[in-house]
Write a protein that holds these residues in place. Structure first.
Motif, PDB file in Angstrom:
ATOM      1  N   LYS A 134       0.838  -1.191   0.000  1.00  0.00           N
ATOM      2  CA  LYS A 134       0.000   0.000   0.000  1.00  0.00           C
ATOM      3  C   LYS A 134       0.876   1.246   0.000  1.00  0.00           C
ATOM      4  N   ASP A 135       0.527   2.193  -0.847  1.00  0.00           N
ATOM      5  CA  ASP A 135       1.279   3.435  -0.956  1.00  0.00           C
ATOM      6  C   ASP A 135       0.716   4.476   0.011  1.00  0.00           C
ATOM      7  N   TYR A 136       1.541   4.840   1.018  1.00  0.00           N
ATOM      8  CA  TYR A 136       1.098   5.816   2.012  1.00  0.00           C
ATOM      9  C   TYR A 136       1.644   7.219   1.729  1.00  0.00           C
ATOM     10  N   SER A 137       2.285   7.402   0.567  1.00  0.00           N
ATOM     11  CA  SER A 137       2.948   8.684   0.306  1.00  0.00           C
ATOM     12  C   SER A 137       1.973   9.849   0.265  1.00  0.00           C
ATOM     13  N   GLY A 138       0.714   9.571  -0.098  1.00  0.00           N
ATOM     14  CA  GLY A 138      -0.274  10.642  -0.118  1.00  0.00           C
ATOM     15  C   GLY A 138      -0.715  11.055   1.267  1.00  0.00           C
ATOM     16  N   THR A 139      -0.844  10.078   2.156  1.00  0.00           N
ATOM     17  CA  THR A 139      -1.300  10.357   3.527  1.00  0.00           C
ATOM     18  C   THR A 139      -0.154  10.709   4.443  1.00  0.00           C
ATOM     19  N   TYR A 140       0.953   9.978   4.298  1.00  0.00           N
ATOM     20  CA  TYR A 140       2.136  10.202   5.141  1.00  0.00           C
ATOM     21  C   TYR A 140       3.337  10.474   4.223  1.00  0.00           C
ATOM     22  N   PRO A 141       3.506  11.694   3.745  1.00  0.00           N
ATOM     23  CA  PRO A 141       4.541  11.971   2.749  1.00  0.00           C
ATOM     24  C   PRO A 141       5.975  12.010   3.277  1.00  0.00           C
ATOM     25  N   HIS A 142       6.150  11.980   4.603  1.00  0.00           N
ATOM     26  CA  HIS A 142       7.498  12.119   5.165  1.00  0.00           C
ATOM     27  C   HIS A 142       7.911  10.835   5.881  1.00  0.00           C
ATOM     28  N   HIS A 145      12.745   6.956   8.629  1.00  0.00           N
ATOM     29  CA  HIS A 145      13.213   5.573   8.787  1.00  0.00           C
ATOM     30  C   HIS A 145      12.076   4.653   9.214  1.00  0.00           C
ATOM     31  N   ASN A 146      11.037   4.566   8.353  1.00  0.00           N
ATOM     32  CA  ASN A 146       9.883   3.681   8.556  1.00  0.00           C
ATOM     33  C   ASN A 146       8.881   4.197   9.578  1.00  0.00           C
ATOM     34  N   LEU A 147       9.146   5.318  10.197  1.00  0.00           N
ATOM     35  CA  LEU A 147       8.127   6.003  10.984  1.00  0.00           C
ATOM     36  C   LEU A 147       7.626   7.136  10.099  1.00  0.00           C
ATOM     37  N   LEU A 148       6.470   6.920   9.472  1.00  0.00           N
ATOM     38  CA  LEU A 148       5.939   7.882   8.514  1.00  0.00           C
ATOM     39  C   LEU A 148       5.162   8.975   9.237  1.00  0.00           C
ATOM     40  N   SER A 149       5.119  10.173   8.644  1.00  0.00           N
ATOM     41  CA  SER A 149       4.410  11.287   9.283  1.00  0.00           C
ATOM     42  C   SER A 149       3.788  12.198   8.242  1.00  0.00           C
ATOM     43  N   THR A 150       2.874  13.036   8.704  1.00  0.00           N
ATOM     44  CA  THR A 150       2.197  13.985   7.821  1.00  0.00           C
ATOM     45  C   THR A 150       2.945  15.311   7.737  1.00  0.00           C
ATOM     46  N   ALA A 151       4.007  15.491   8.528  1.00  0.00           N
ATOM     47  CA  ALA A 151       4.764  16.757   8.516  1.00  0.00           C
ATOM     48  C   ALA A 151       6.212  16.501   8.872  1.00  0.00           C
ATOM     49  N   LEU A 170       0.129  13.351  12.367  1.00  0.00           N
ATOM     50  CA  LEU A 170      -0.219  11.936  12.287  1.00  0.00           C
ATOM     51  C   LEU A 170       1.019  11.118  11.932  1.00  0.00           C
ATOM     52  N   ILE A 171       1.150   9.940  12.522  1.00  0.00           N
ATOM     53  CA  ILE A 171       2.300   9.074  12.280  1.00  0.00           C
ATOM     54  C   ILE A 171       1.831   7.639  12.039  1.00  0.00           C
ATOM     55  N   MET A 172       2.705   6.833  11.429  1.00  0.00           N
ATOM     56  CA  MET A 172       2.383   5.427  11.196  1.00  0.00           C
ATOM     57  C   MET A 172       3.657   4.594  11.191  1.00  0.00           C
ATOM     58  N   ASN A 173       3.585   3.422  11.786  1.00  0.00           N
ATOM     59  CA  ASN A 173       4.705   2.484  11.808  1.00  0.00           C
ATOM     60  C   ASN A 173       4.704   1.688  10.511  1.00  0.00           C
TER      61      ASN A 173
END
Length: 358
Positions: A134-142, A145-151, A170-173
């Motif tokens: 799943k591509d999270y680049s739209g929701t979590y563009p940053h 090191h695998n901890l994605l964030s919105t900013a 917002l963040i995601m593992n």
């Protein structure tokens, strides 16, 4: 005489082992290969979507370092490493790229042979290959090191003294191991709350930042850096850096005969044309009825130099603001280059000049 010669030889035999022992630590110290992290979790990737782990290394010895060979544990992994000599104190990288042609978790190793270590150095990359990624680049563009964030930047603009502001990120593992996210090097005027405290692989959460402006002492622009970590006790890394900027407005007292700032423009367009530096000017006028003071002149980013002709303008006076952009430095900047002016104009206490340089 024979007795004397034997005594001298005897002394030599006793001294020689001591000398070898004395030089031994120097020889060991002269060959040191330092690795920042021998294991890297590259997180998730898709089937046949190659993924790369880059290992940061350094020659901490007292002589030039030579990587003799780097051997992967299977043909599914490609290796890149410097072939020439590495100077004393120099940093370098070794990268491992896995072809991701098998589904599921993977653990790939490489053996580093060099003149900087008697024993091999082992590097490990781990991760997971999914049938559908799943591509999270739209929701979590940053990606930290695998901890994605919105900013990746926090900006608090037009803040009044004593005011509290919040910023939700917002963040995601996106990794393969459980994380306990936290924010390192928080200044006294900024707090952060992570919820939930632990994130399983694929789980999302948020970080709520709260600005306490009463703890900021200077009006105008205040900047610092914080670091987003995956685990408690994690070391600070440049890749996990986040910029924080706060613009604190001075108190404004209404004046019957107030100064009034007028600008020729609030945007400056600069074209380098193959050069590293380019300058432009903005004209500032006091069209009010009392003295205009420029109490603060600051820059949001590096890569700029500013020169203000006058700090105070009587009614009817004008001055020039010269702005110089430096191409080589602006390449490293992640945010829009801007210049901040703080004045005593009650209608325009804060002015931002945007720089478009290309």
């Amino acid at each position: 005489m024979e007795y004397i010669i034997n005594k001298v030889i005897g002394i030599g035999k006793r001294v020689l082992p001591f000398c070898l022992f004395a030089f031994l630590p120097l020889q060991i110290q002269a060959q040191r290969l330092s690795v920042a992290n021998t294991t890297i979790d590259v997180g998730r990737t898709g089937y046949e979507m190659p993924v790369t782990a880059t290992f940061e290394m350094r020659n901490k010895g007292l002589r030039k370092l030579l990587i003799l060979d780097v051997k992967p544990d299977c043909y599914c992994t490609k290796i890149e490493y410097p072939c020439g000599e590495i100077g004393v104190g120099d940093k370098f990288t070794i990268s491992m790229t896995y072809d991701a042609r098998q589904l599921g978790h993977f653990n790939k190793q490489a053996t580093v042979l060099s003149n900087g270590s008697k024993e091999p150095v082992y590097l490990t990359m781990t991760g997971i290959v999914l049938a559908e990624l799943k591509d999270y680049s739209g929701t979590y563009p940053h990606d930290f090191h695998n901890l994605l964030s919105t900013a990746n930047e926090l900006e608090f603009d037009n803040v009044n003294k004593g005011e509290e502001r919040t910023f939700e990120m917002l963040i995601m593992n996106n990794g393969t191991k459980k994380m306990q996210p936290n924010v390192l090097h928080l200044p006294s005027y900024l707090s952060a709350k992570v919820s939930p405290e632990h994130l399983s692989p694929g789980q999302s959460g948020k970080i709520l930042f709260t600005l306490h402006s009463d703890k900021i002492h200077n009006y105008g622009l205040t900047q610092t850096k914080v670091y987003l970590a995956q685990q408690l006790g994690e070391k600070v890394k440049s890749e996990t850096e986040m910029g924080v900027s706060v613009v604190l407005l001075p108190p404004v007292t209404p004046m019957e005969k107030a100064p009034q700032l007028t600008l020729s423009d609030t945007t400056l367009n600069l074209t380098f044309g193959g050069k590293d530096k380019k300058s432009g000017e903005i004209t500032l006028y006091n069209t009010g009825l009392s003295r205009l003071d420029f109490t603060s002149l600051q820059m949001f980013t590096s890569g700029l130099k500013v020169e203000l002709g006058k700090r105070r303008l009587a009614p009817g006076e004008q001055t020039k603001l010269k702005i110089t952009a430096i191409a080589s430095e602006l390449k490293k900047v992640r945010t829009q280059p801007r210049v901040l002016l703080i004045t005593n104009d009650p209608q325009r206490s804060k002015v931002v000049i945007t720089i478009n340089a290309h």
